[in-house]
Design a protein around this motif. Structure first.
Motif, PDB file in Angstrom:
ATOM      1  N   ARG A  61     -31.479 -73.312 -69.274  1.00  0.00           N
ATOM      2  CA  ARG A  61     -32.306 -73.716 -68.127  1.00  0.00           C
ATOM      3  C   ARG A  61     -31.604 -73.438 -66.796  1.00  0.00           C
ATOM      4  NH1 ARG A  61     -33.442 -78.167 -71.519  1.00  0.00           N
ATOM      5  NH2 ARG A  61     -32.000 -79.496 -70.348  1.00  0.00           N
ATOM      6  N   ILE A  62     -30.293 -73.601 -66.778  1.00  0.00           N
ATOM      7  CA  ILE A  62     -29.549 -73.307 -65.543  1.00  0.00           C
ATOM      8  C   ILE A  62     -29.611 -71.821 -65.236  1.00  0.00           C
ATOM      9  CG2 ILE A  62     -27.264 -73.318 -64.487  1.00  0.00           C
ATOM     10  CD1 ILE A  62     -26.669 -75.860 -66.151  1.00  0.00           C
ATOM     11  N   GLY A  65     -32.861 -70.898 -63.826  1.00  0.00           N
ATOM     12  CA  GLY A  65     -33.113 -71.402 -62.482  1.00  0.00           C
ATOM     13  C   GLY A  65     -33.967 -72.641 -62.431  1.00  0.00           C
ATOM     14  N   ASP A  67     -32.907 -75.577 -63.715  1.00  0.00           N
ATOM     15  CA  ASP A  67     -31.963 -76.678 -63.576  1.00  0.00           C
ATOM     16  C   ASP A  67     -30.807 -76.168 -62.726  1.00  0.00           C
ATOM     17  OD1 ASP A  67     -30.762 -79.127 -63.774  1.00  0.00           O
ATOM     18  OD2 ASP A  67     -30.380 -79.041 -65.935  1.00  0.00           O
ATOM     19  N   MET A  68     -30.014 -77.075 -62.193  1.00  0.00           N
ATOM     20  CA  MET A  68     -28.943 -76.697 -61.267  1.00  0.00           C
ATOM     21  C   MET A  68     -27.606 -77.185 -61.800  1.00  0.00           C
ATOM     22  SD  MET A  68     -28.680 -75.127 -58.327  1.00  0.00           S
ATOM     23  CE  MET A  68     -27.457 -74.885 -57.029  1.00  0.00           C
ATOM     24  N   VAL A  81     -26.400 -64.756 -58.380  1.00  0.00           N
ATOM     25  CA  VAL A  81     -27.750 -65.309 -58.263  1.00  0.00           C
ATOM     26  C   VAL A  81     -27.737 -66.816 -58.094  1.00  0.00           C
ATOM     27  CG1 VAL A  81     -28.826 -63.425 -59.543  1.00  0.00           C
ATOM     28  CG2 VAL A  81     -28.094 -65.482 -60.778  1.00  0.00           C
ATOM     29  N   CYS A  82     -26.590 -67.451 -58.407  1.00  0.00           N
ATOM     30  CA  CYS A  82     -26.565 -68.906 -58.280  1.00  0.00           C
ATOM     31  C   CYS A  82     -25.144 -69.438 -58.326  1.00  0.00           C
ATOM     32  CB  CYS A  82     -27.398 -69.541 -59.402  1.00  0.00           C
ATOM     33  SG  CYS A  82     -27.563 -71.321 -59.265  1.00  0.00           S
ATOM     34  N   ARG A  87     -28.503 -69.686 -53.938  1.00  0.00           N
ATOM     35  CA  ARG A  87     -29.398 -69.767 -55.088  1.00  0.00           C
ATOM     36  C   ARG A  87     -30.583 -68.829 -54.912  1.00  0.00           C
ATOM     37  NH1 ARG A  87     -33.526 -73.492 -57.289  1.00  0.00           N
ATOM     38  NH2 ARG A  87     -33.126 -73.715 -59.531  1.00  0.00           N
ATOM     39  N   VAL A  88     -30.678 -67.828 -55.806  1.00  0.00           N
ATOM     40  CA  VAL A  88     -31.842 -66.961 -55.850  1.00  0.00           C
ATOM     41  C   VAL A  88     -32.954 -67.697 -56.609  1.00  0.00           C
ATOM     42  CG1 VAL A  88     -32.765 -64.784 -56.739  1.00  0.00           C
ATOM     43  CG2 VAL A  88     -30.444 -64.873 -55.772  1.00  0.00           C
ATOM     44  N   PRO A  89     -34.185 -67.720 -56.078  1.00  0.00           N
ATOM     45  CA  PRO A  89     -35.274 -68.405 -56.778  1.00  0.00           C
ATOM     46  C   PRO A  89     -35.483 -67.831 -58.175  1.00  0.00           C
ATOM     47  CG  PRO A  89     -35.923 -67.815 -54.539  1.00  0.00           C
ATOM     48  CD  PRO A  89     -34.617 -67.138 -54.798  1.00  0.00           C
ATOM     49  N   PRO A  90     -35.950 -68.651 -59.115  1.00  0.00           N
ATOM     50  CA  PRO A  90     -36.123 -68.184 -60.500  1.00  0.00           C
ATOM     51  C   PRO A  90     -36.965 -66.917 -60.616  1.00  0.00           C
ATOM     52  CG  PRO A  90     -36.388 -70.568 -60.379  1.00  0.00           C
ATOM     53  CD  PRO A  90     -36.271 -70.081 -58.971  1.00  0.00           C
ATOM     54  N   ARG A  93     -35.038 -63.462 -60.172  1.00  0.00           N
ATOM     55  CA  ARG A  93     -33.806 -63.220 -60.916  1.00  0.00           C
ATOM     56  C   ARG A  93     -33.932 -62.110 -61.946  1.00  0.00           C
ATOM     57  NH1 ARG A  93     -30.731 -69.048 -61.874  1.00  0.00           N
ATOM     58  NH2 ARG A  93     -30.978 -69.795 -59.719  1.00  0.00           N
TER      59      ARG A  93
END
Length: 371
Positions: A61-62, A65, A67-68, A81-82, A87-90, A93
């Motif tokens: 999930r991380i 994108g 979850d963080m 990407v993160c 943080r690039v939006p899901p 990616r």
């Protein structure tokens, strides 16, 4: 550390398609993902394998994108990407997702489900959908709706939809668990063939060792949030890092013994334990298929009793036919312990039958004893 800018490299110097560095995720001060790092090159299938609750789905999930992380970095083709700041939006990616429940839209046809999220002209989208449905053998169901399909057919629609946008990476979370067991192997093989054709880097999450062994080029074995061993399926199976790793892939027999003068006694004679201090308790781990019935010593050959100390006498406790093999439980004369042996095809000796067993020493694993 690489910057958010894309790293322009090709050939042998190209960065991995997906790289995860030192990923940590905590819930209520407990690390459910604990310093996880790995790389996946283009075209490789990597499996996160482990029991429920070990952190593998949280890792997925991380990366997706949704979850963080609390710390760590994720790179796609060398581009950040993160992390905990950037943080690039899901949706940007280039990562595809395939879920356990397929998540098909019931009000959309098969073609519309596969085309969902595609960009381009109508003709381009139609061509991509037609190509993928042909490759998953569903071209005759292009106008059908999900409720009219079998579980295996729905799974193939979900795969086609996940691959339609040409993702660089495909994340698969227990994608075959909802299928009838009889269908799984065929669907897995078809899925793997298509993924290899596409050259997609795949991260597959599963708790089933058989699935990981069948599909993965690389297995990452997780336990309590950590990767405890990584490598090709053959290596994890034949060189486990500890008893728990060995037992995750199959049933195992455990012989507990103590080292005396660099030797330890077992029902199968003495084992050499160089470098182990005296009085160290160790566990000798052996899979049921690596214990053998010594038929020569059971009235089928010239030596009805052991002469070299490598065979052990036991009595049958129970025998069951499992379909492809028979599972026999033996109680050892040496110490009263019960060991399991598997034999191909049908072999069902009566309880109480005495027999001699031998062991494949080259297939034994020795680890420090666990309480």
């Amino acid at each position: 550390m690489p910057s958010p800018e894309s790293v322009q490299q090709t050939g042998r110097d190209a960065p991995p398609r997906l790289e995860v560095q030192n990923l940590i995720r905590r819930f209520d001060a407990q690390a459910v993902v604990d310093d996880v790092s790995f790389r996946i090159p283009s075209g490789q299938v990597t499996c996160l394998l482990g029991p429920s609750g070990c952190g593998k789905s949280t890792t997925l999930r991380i990366i997706a994108g949704v979850d963080m992380q609390d710390s760590g970095q994720i790179y796609v083709d060398g581009r950040l990407v993160c992390d905990t700041v950037f943080r690039v939006p899901p949706e940007r990616r280039a990562i595809g997702l395939m879920f356990q429940d397929f998540a098909l839209f019931p009000h959309l046809s098969v073609a519309e489900n596969v085309a969902f999220g595609l960009h381009g002209t109508r003709a381009e989208k139609r061509a991509r959908v037609a190509d993928l449905l042909e490759r998953v053998h569903l071209e005759d169901h292009i106008d059908s709706y999900p409720h009219a399909l079998s579980g295996g057919e729905q799974q193939r629609v979900a795969l086609a939809r996940a691959l339609a946008p040409n993702p660089r990476i495909l994340l698969m979370d227990e994608p075959f668990s909802g299928l009838d067991e009889r269908l799984r192997d065929g669907i897995r093989d078809e899925t793997l063939a298509l993924l290899k054709e596409e050259g997609t880097a795949v991260l597959l999450v599963t708790h089933e060792p058989h699935e990981a062994m069948r599909m993965a080029d690389q297995i990452l074995l997780m336990r309590a949030g950590k990767i405890v061993q990584r490598g090709a399926p053959y290596n994890l199976y034949n060189a486990p890092v500890d008893r728990a790793a060995a037992a995750f892939f199959s049933d195992v027999n455990i012989l507990r013994t103590r080292v005396r003068g660099a030797l330890c006694d077992t029902p199968f004679g003495q084992f050499l334990m160089p470098g182990q201090p005296d009085d160290t308790e160790v566990e000798i781990v052996i899979r049921p298929q690596h214990l053998k019935i010594d038929f020569d010593r059971n009235g089928r050959g010239p030596n009805p009793t052991p002469q070299d100390g490598t065979a052990a006498r036991a009595c049958v406790e129970r025998a069951r036919f499992m379909g492809r093999e028979s599972l026999i439980e033996y109680r050892m004369d040496f110490d009263g312990s019960v060991l399991k042996v598997t034999v191909p095809n049908v072999f069902l000796p009566n309880p109480g039958t005495p027999m001699w067993l031998t062991i494949r020493r080259d297939r034994c694993f020795v680890f420090p004893a666990k309480d």
